[in-house]
Scaffold this motif. Structure first.
Motif, PDB file in Angstrom:
ATOM      1  N   GLU A 169      32.050  36.147  35.114  1.00  0.00           N
ATOM      2  CA  GLU A 169      31.826  37.535  34.682  1.00  0.00           C
ATOM      3  C   GLU A 169      32.819  38.506  35.316  1.00  0.00           C
ATOM      4  OE1 GLU A 169      29.948  38.712  32.444  1.00  0.00           O
ATOM      5  OE2 GLU A 169      28.094  37.569  32.237  1.00  0.00           O
ATOM      6  N   THR A 170      34.119  38.316  35.110  1.00  0.00           N
ATOM      7  CA  THR A 170      35.105  39.295  35.584  1.00  0.00           C
ATOM      8  C   THR A 170      35.995  39.644  34.389  1.00  0.00           C
ATOM      9  OG1 THR A 170      36.793  37.681  36.178  1.00  0.00           O
ATOM     10  CG2 THR A 170      35.182  38.189  37.877  1.00  0.00           C
ATOM     11  N   PRO A 171      36.572  40.870  34.382  1.00  0.00           N
ATOM     12  CA  PRO A 171      37.399  41.260  33.237  1.00  0.00           C
ATOM     13  C   PRO A 171      38.570  40.301  33.027  1.00  0.00           C
ATOM     14  CG  PRO A 171      37.058  43.125  34.734  1.00  0.00           C
ATOM     15  CD  PRO A 171      36.470  41.929  35.383  1.00  0.00           C
ATOM     16  N   ASN A 172      39.156  39.856  34.135  1.00  0.00           N
ATOM     17  CA  ASN A 172      40.292  38.954  34.075  1.00  0.00           C
ATOM     18  C   ASN A 172      39.906  37.635  33.408  1.00  0.00           C
ATOM     19  OD1 ASN A 172      42.954  38.533  34.720  1.00  0.00           O
ATOM     20  ND2 ASN A 172      42.499  37.554  36.678  1.00  0.00           N
ATOM     21  N   SER A 173      38.788  37.058  33.863  1.00  0.00           N
ATOM     22  CA  SER A 173      38.331  35.782  33.330  1.00  0.00           C
ATOM     23  C   SER A 173      37.898  35.937  31.874  1.00  0.00           C
ATOM     24  CB  SER A 173      37.169  35.263  34.173  1.00  0.00           C
ATOM     25  OG  SER A 173      36.645  34.104  33.601  1.00  0.00           O
ATOM     26  N   ARG A 174      37.205  37.029  31.577  1.00  0.00           N
ATOM     27  CA  ARG A 174      36.745  37.274  30.211  1.00  0.00           C
ATOM     28  C   ARG A 174      37.918  37.303  29.236  1.00  0.00           C
ATOM     29  NH1 ARG A 174      31.655  36.901  28.059  1.00  0.00           N
ATOM     30  NH2 ARG A 174      30.100  37.646  29.488  1.00  0.00           N
ATOM     31  N   SER A 175      38.944  38.147  29.562  1.00  0.00           N
ATOM     32  CA  SER A 175      40.055  38.304  28.618  1.00  0.00           C
ATOM     33  C   SER A 175      40.888  37.027  28.551  1.00  0.00           C
ATOM     34  CB  SER A 175      40.923  39.517  28.989  1.00  0.00           C
ATOM     35  OG  SER A 175      41.552  39.296  30.230  1.00  0.00           O
ATOM     36  N   GLY A 176      41.085  36.366  29.695  1.00  0.00           N
ATOM     37  CA  GLY A 176      41.872  35.134  29.703  1.00  0.00           C
ATOM     38  C   GLY A 176      41.176  34.012  28.943  1.00  0.00           C
ATOM     39  N   SER A 177      39.864  33.834  29.179  1.00  0.00           N
ATOM     40  CA  SER A 177      39.126  32.752  28.514  1.00  0.00           C
ATOM     41  C   SER A 177      39.080  32.975  27.006  1.00  0.00           C
ATOM     42  CB  SER A 177      37.679  32.693  29.021  1.00  0.00           C
ATOM     43  OG  SER A 177      37.642  32.609  30.403  1.00  0.00           O
ATOM     44  N   LYS A 178      38.915  34.237  26.619  1.00  0.00           N
ATOM     45  CA  LYS A 178      38.852  34.557  25.194  1.00  0.00           C
ATOM     46  C   LYS A 178      40.209  34.268  24.530  1.00  0.00           C
ATOM     47  CE  LYS A 178      36.831  38.135  22.298  1.00  0.00           C
ATOM     48  NZ  LYS A 178      38.006  38.459  21.496  1.00  0.00           N
ATOM     49  N   ALA A 179      41.284  34.629  25.246  1.00  0.00           N
ATOM     50  CA  ALA A 179      42.617  34.370  24.707  1.00  0.00           C
ATOM     51  C   ALA A 179      42.870  32.868  24.586  1.00  0.00           C
ATOM     52  CB  ALA A 179      43.673  35.003  25.614  1.00  0.00           C
ATOM     53  N   PHE A 180      42.372  32.093  25.573  1.00  0.00           N
ATOM     54  CA  PHE A 180      42.523  30.634  25.506  1.00  0.00           C
ATOM     55  C   PHE A 180      41.832  30.110  24.252  1.00  0.00           C
ATOM     56  CE2 PHE A 180      41.040  26.327  26.097  1.00  0.00           C
ATOM     57  CZ  PHE A 180      42.159  25.674  26.615  1.00  0.00           C
TER      58      PHE A 180
END
Lengths: 381, 294
Positions: A169-180
């Motif tokens: 639940e972090t903005p970095n992980s959210r945006s990166g995982s979604k992009a993956f």
């Protein structure tokens, strides 16, 4: 008394020599604004270490004298703001940092207002930069690298590849995982599970049990922290998950291999291309010095910080200590060559162009680069 | 793999940690009459100290555990002697004690981050082993150890609590410190014993958690939250209730996300807590107050 007068005379002549010597070479004053304490201190410390080598190299060259004012942002927005205000009050116009998105995003508008150039070695949140702004980054966004990594893995695995994602639940992980996920699915793969754990969770076994039941070919993980990635990998293997594990550049911090132990074997990762074994003189010299000083291999953001300092000093030498002029210089910069790449420039947002990306794997307790490719252009969200 | 069975197995492991936390906190709350906010510090100290000495000196696990337990207990005892006891002697209000405890939590959080850094610290080189139970359900060696140690600890504690003279004194002070004092008991000493036992339980939970996970600063707060949630669900002041409350919360947090995203795990725990506060404030084992007069 005579001795005293003689000593004063000697001291005065020594001072005049120092002033004369200093007057021959220009002095450039820059700031560091990095996380040296707090929960992302690992990003700030390595950035400072890389930047310090650049300062040492510049000072040793005898062509410029670089003075540095260091501010610890404490990994918080408030700390970042206080540090930036202090640097501004001291007349600093170019700053290396911040290293973390959690600091960079909230202070970016202040830098634009005060006309101070921030060049970050590791902020990955897209909101840090703005069109024509004073904020730059010498680092690809998490969305860019992870999108390309997803595409790469789906293509490499062939049609029908399946992946499960473990994010946090972090903005970095959210945006990166979604992009993956977007990259993986665009290239023909299918994401069969997408589980998200709490930001600082240390127990990933429940989401991992759910991931195991979806039986993916690839387990992509993005907990936001080196030690947390090591825990997630250990727990995944202890649960009997046999899938290939892919992670982000976070795991290129050497403590990952130490913490995850034998479970780190075979873990794939993707990062901005930076090969510590490169024979390119600028990289070889940097790596040698870094290992000598700190007794560990440099991470990618340490190399980025090294480049940032060289860039900042070159800009100030070219146009003077003026935030607006340095900003223009950076937007005009073309074909810049450093540790992070050979043909760098900034786009109209201050984001890097011309970087390369690498995909690697951990083999025999070492990071081994498997493949490299050029930076993938992505539309800005 | 049977996902439901796997979630139950993990829920049982989580319960083994929460039970120690819940019962230890309840003991301090009922005997010491203090809402011990700094409780999570003992939980974290057990985890940090044991993992640190294992990594730095390569001591055997049992020796690391003993040092972790000593650190956790020492923090609790030091707080009782230097903070709670002097405040009680000055007839300090419960709110004053609560705020003082909150301050100590902030102090110890800073101290731990200075001593051990801000990164998670795990047992480096200690390797867990998976055991397949059937139909692909997996449990690890340290998860089983955790459940076994927790069970034995509960047996020992409840035998002491119910069957021994020391336990009877603890129960007497919990029921009425004034009457215990009038009957000649050294209430201060009994409270010190309760604090030591409660803090040791938190430390033990921390050590067991660090074996399969890691020591982190966030566990200071999550440890307190899980302990108080277990105590409230079980019925404030009831040690047996806290044990049952901890099991209910741990199992629901794991089984509750069977068909929900995993990010809802903590939300499930707090929905249960809220439901109890609204619908059954006396908890599972507490008795309902029929009427109260001010």
């Amino acid at each position: 008394m005579r001795r005293c007068v003689l000593a004063l005379g000697l001291a005065a002549s020594a001072m005049s020599v120092t002033v004369a010597w200093a007057a021959d070479i220009p002095t450039v004053r820059i700031g560091y604004l990095v996380s040296l304490t707090g929960n992302v201190a690992e990003y700030g410390r390595a950035s400072q270490q890389g930047a310090d080598i650049a300062v040492a190299h510049l000072n040793a060259s005898g062509k410029v004298k670089v003075e540095v004012l260091v501010q610890d942002d404490q990994s918080t927005a408030a700390g970042g703001l206080a540090g930036l205000n202090y640097l501004v009050s001291q007349g600093v116009k170019v700053v290396m940092g911040p290293a973390a998105s959690v600091v960079g995003v909230p202070i970016a508008p202040v830098a634009n207002r005060d006309k101070v150039v921030l060049i970050s070695p590791y902020v990955s949140a897209p909101q840090f930069t703005s069109k024509g702004g004073y904020t730059f980054r010498h680092h690809m966004t998490a969305a860019q690298t992870e999108y390309a990594f997803g595409t790469y893995l789906a293509k490499k695995h062939g049609s029908g590849a399946t992946a499960a994602i473990l994010g946090s639940e972090t903005p970095n992980s959210r945006s990166g995982s979604k992009a993956f996920q977007e990259g993986f699915e665009k290239a023909g793969g299918k994401v069969v599970a997408f589980e998200v754990a709490a930001a600082q969770a240390t127990d990933y076994r429940t989401p991992l049990a759910k991931i195991k039941s979806s039986n993916p070919d690839i387990l992509y993980m993005f907990p936001d922290g080196v030690a947390l990635n090591a825990l997630a990998v250990k727990q995944a293997r202890s649960l009997g998950i046999k899938a290939k594990i892919a992670a982000t550049s976070i795991i290129t911090d050497a403590s990952f291999i130490r913490d995850a132990g034998p479970d780190s074997e075979g873990v794939m990762y993707s990062t901005e291309y930076f090969d510590p074994k490169s024979s390119k003189p600028v990289i070889a010299e940097f790596v040698k010095e870094y290992e000598k000083r700190y007794n560990t291999a440099p991470v990618v953001w340490a190399g980025n910080a090294y480049d940032v300092v060289l860039m900042a000093v070159q800009a100030v030498l070219a146009v003077g200590n003026d935030g607006t002029k340095v900003r223009e210089w950076l937007y005009q910069m073309r074909g810049w060559s450093g540790v992070g790449g050979g043909d760098l420039s900034f786009d109209e947002y201050g984001d890097p162009k011309g970087r390369s990306q690498a995909v690697g794997v951990i083999k025999d307790g070492k990071y081994v680069v498997d493949d490299t490719f050029s930076q993938v252009a992505m539309p800005r969200p | 793999m049977n996902l439901f069975a796997q979630l139950v197995v993990h829920g049982i492991y989580a319960a083994s940690i929460y039970v120690l936390l819940g019962v230890g906190w309840t003991l301090i709350f009922s005997v010491g009459r203090v809402f011990h906010i700094s409780y999570g510090v003992s939980f974290a100290a057990g985890a940090y100290v044991s993992a640190y000495v294992s990594n730095a000196f390569g001591l055997p696990l049992a020796a690391c555990a003993v040092l972790g337990l000593c650190a956790a207990t020492a923090i609790g005892v030091a707080l009782e002697l230097s903070l709670y006891r002097p405040l009680r002697r000055r007839n300090a209000d419960r709110m004053v004690m609560l705020i003082a405890s909150l301050g100590m939590m902030a102090f110890f959080t800073a101290l731990i981050s200075i001593a051990f850094g801000v990164k998670a610290v795990s047992f480096v080189g200690v390797r867990d082993e998976a055991i397949t139970l059937g139909s692909g359900v997996i449990v690890t060696k340290y998860e089983m150890l955790s459940v076994a140690i927790s069970l034995v600890s509960m047996l020992v504690f409840f035998t002491y609590w119910r069957r021994t003279w020391g336990g009877r004194m603890l129960r007497a002070v919990a029921a009425s410190p004034e009457r215990a004092l009038m009957s000649g008991m050294n209430v201060d000493s009994v409270r010190l014993v309760a604090m030591a036992i409660g803090s040791a339980m938190a430390g033990l939970a921390g050590i067991l958690l660090a074996l399969t996970e890691a020591a982190t600063l966030t566990m200071i707060l999550t440890g307190l939250l899980m302990a108080t949630a277990a105590a409230i669900v079980g019925g404030l002041g009831s040690a047996a209730g806290a044990m049952i409350g901890a099991i209910v919360i741990a199992l629901s947090m794991n089984i509750g996300v069977w068909h929900l995203p995993s990010s809802w795990q903590q939300a499930v725990a707090f929905v249960i807590l809220l439901a109890f506060i609204l619908l059954r404030p006396q908890g599972l084992m507490g008795s309902k107050v029929a009427s109260a007069r001010v």
